[in-house]
Enzyme design. Structure first.
Site, PDB file in Angstrom:
ATOM      1  N   ASP A   1     -10.597   3.427   2.155  1.00  0.00           N
ATOM      2  CA  ASP A   1     -10.714   2.959   3.391  1.00  0.00           C
ATOM      3  C   ASP A   1     -11.519   4.258   4.240  1.00  0.00           C
ATOM      4  O   ASP A   1     -12.880   3.568   4.999  1.00  0.00           O
ATOM      5  CB  ASP A   1      -9.494   2.193   4.586  1.00  0.00           C
ATOM      6  CG  ASP A   1      -8.927   1.136   3.872  1.00  0.00           C
ATOM      7  OD1 ASP A   1     -10.334  -0.250   3.041  1.00  0.00           O
ATOM      8  OD2 ASP A   1      -7.813   0.553   3.897  1.00  0.00           O
TER       9      ASP A   1
ATOM     10  N   LYS B   1       0.654  -1.153   0.202  1.00  0.00           N
ATOM     11  CA  LYS B   1      -0.233  -0.160   0.380  1.00  0.00           C
ATOM     12  C   LYS B   1       1.231   1.254  -0.004  1.00  0.00           C
ATOM     13  O   LYS B   1       0.515   2.665  -0.270  1.00  0.00           O
ATOM     14  CB  LYS B   1      -1.001  -0.218   1.289  1.00  0.00           C
ATOM     15  CG  LYS B   1      -2.102  -1.063   1.020  1.00  0.00           C
ATOM     16  CD  LYS B   1      -2.999  -0.694   1.711  1.00  0.00           C
ATOM     17  CE  LYS B   1      -4.154  -1.591   1.787  1.00  0.00           C
ATOM     18  NZ  LYS B   1      -5.699  -1.834   3.145  1.00  0.00           N
TER      19      LYS B   1
END
Length: 285
Positions: free
Chosen positions: A107, A72
């Site tokens: 998210d 990420k």
């Protein structure tokens, strides 16, 4: 799944390891619902091969991708990130804007979207309490600030890590020591666990829930098990709760829309499908 001869748009999940991700289950469900010819696959790419794979994502046949551990942070460096991805310090969704490979972090909206769905009006609170100061915590804090929450108490075992987030996000975020929870809980309208405590194989989260008001909402980002000890205790007290599976489902919405051009809806049928899969033992879960 796409097979030889199938035409259509395709996306993937890039991780190492990634074999037991539920993302293919989610996206193939939506492809069927919307009647879209396309696919979503898992690409297990080790760190040393990640940059090459991402920089040639389209030549590998993909219009975009999800990114999971341990990639990420690297994805942020290899793409054009938006404000959310930069603030969180990680990208989990990649997509093309013409020839430019952009990235975002869904998210944030996964967490907020789940809360909106299961606890309408939750954002009328004054104080939020976030446990943990890792990457997931950054997404939660950013989402709470975006929604206008004025006071976010950030509690972590290591105060230094909490202070780093407070320095980044400003005076809205107030770091606090773990032993001060008893003082913060009575004025908390939203409690969020972003730690691994309560996950299968981890110790339970030891917290004095009776100190919370009856109007408080309790959220846990853990989704294995589906009901953590924290959520079970909160529900036993009649508190509204938001679980990690809901966040997982809602964070997938915008990626699907970016890649396939339709905005999907998180339904009870989809949740039941993923719940059933989560109950099947997986060695890597």
């Amino acid at each position: 799944m796409m097979t030889a001869g199938t035409t259509g748009r395709a996306a993937c999940l890039i991780g190492w390891p990634a074999a037991h991700s539920r993302s293919p289950l989610i996206h193939h469900y939506w492809l069927r619902v919307h009647g879209i010819t396309g696919g979503y696959s898992i690409e297990a790419i080790p760190p040393e091969g990640f940059a090459e794979f991402v920089m040639h994502l389209s030549t590998h046949g993909f219009v975009g991708a999800n990114v999971t551990i341990p990639h990420k942070e690297r994805a942020l460096q290899l793409t054009e990130p938006d404000e959310r991805a930069r603030a969180v310090g990680a990208a989990n969704t990649l997509y093309y804007d013409g020839a430019i490979l952009r990235s975002t972090n869904t998210d944030v909206e996964g967490f907020i979207g789940n809360l909106d769905a299961v606890a309408p009006g939750w954002d009328r609170i004054g104080d939020a309490l976030v446990l943990g100061a890792g990457g997931s915590s950054r997404a939660v804090v950013f989402g709470l600030i975006e929604r206008g929450i004025k006071r976010i108490h950030l509690v972590n075992r290591t105060m230094e890590r909490a202070q780093v987030l407070a320095d980044q996000f400003g005076p809205t975020v107030m770091p606090a020591a773990w032993n001060t929870l008893g003082d913060v809980l009575p004025r908390t309208g939203l409690l969020v666990n972003t730690t691994s405590l309560g996950m299968n194989g981890q110790p339970p989260l030891d917290i004095e829930l009776p100190l919370l008001s009856r109007d408080a909402v309790v959220a846990d980002l853990v989704y294995v098990p589906l009901e953590t000890p924290l959520l079970a205790a909160a529900r036993a007290r009649g508190l509204r709760t938001a679980d990690g599976l809901g966040m997982l489902l809602h964070q997938a919405v915008r990626g699907f829309e970016l890649w396939f051009g339709e905005r999907p809806v998180v339904t009870q049928d989809l949740r039941a499908l993923v719940e059933a899969d989560l109950r099947i033992p997986h060695p890597a879960t």
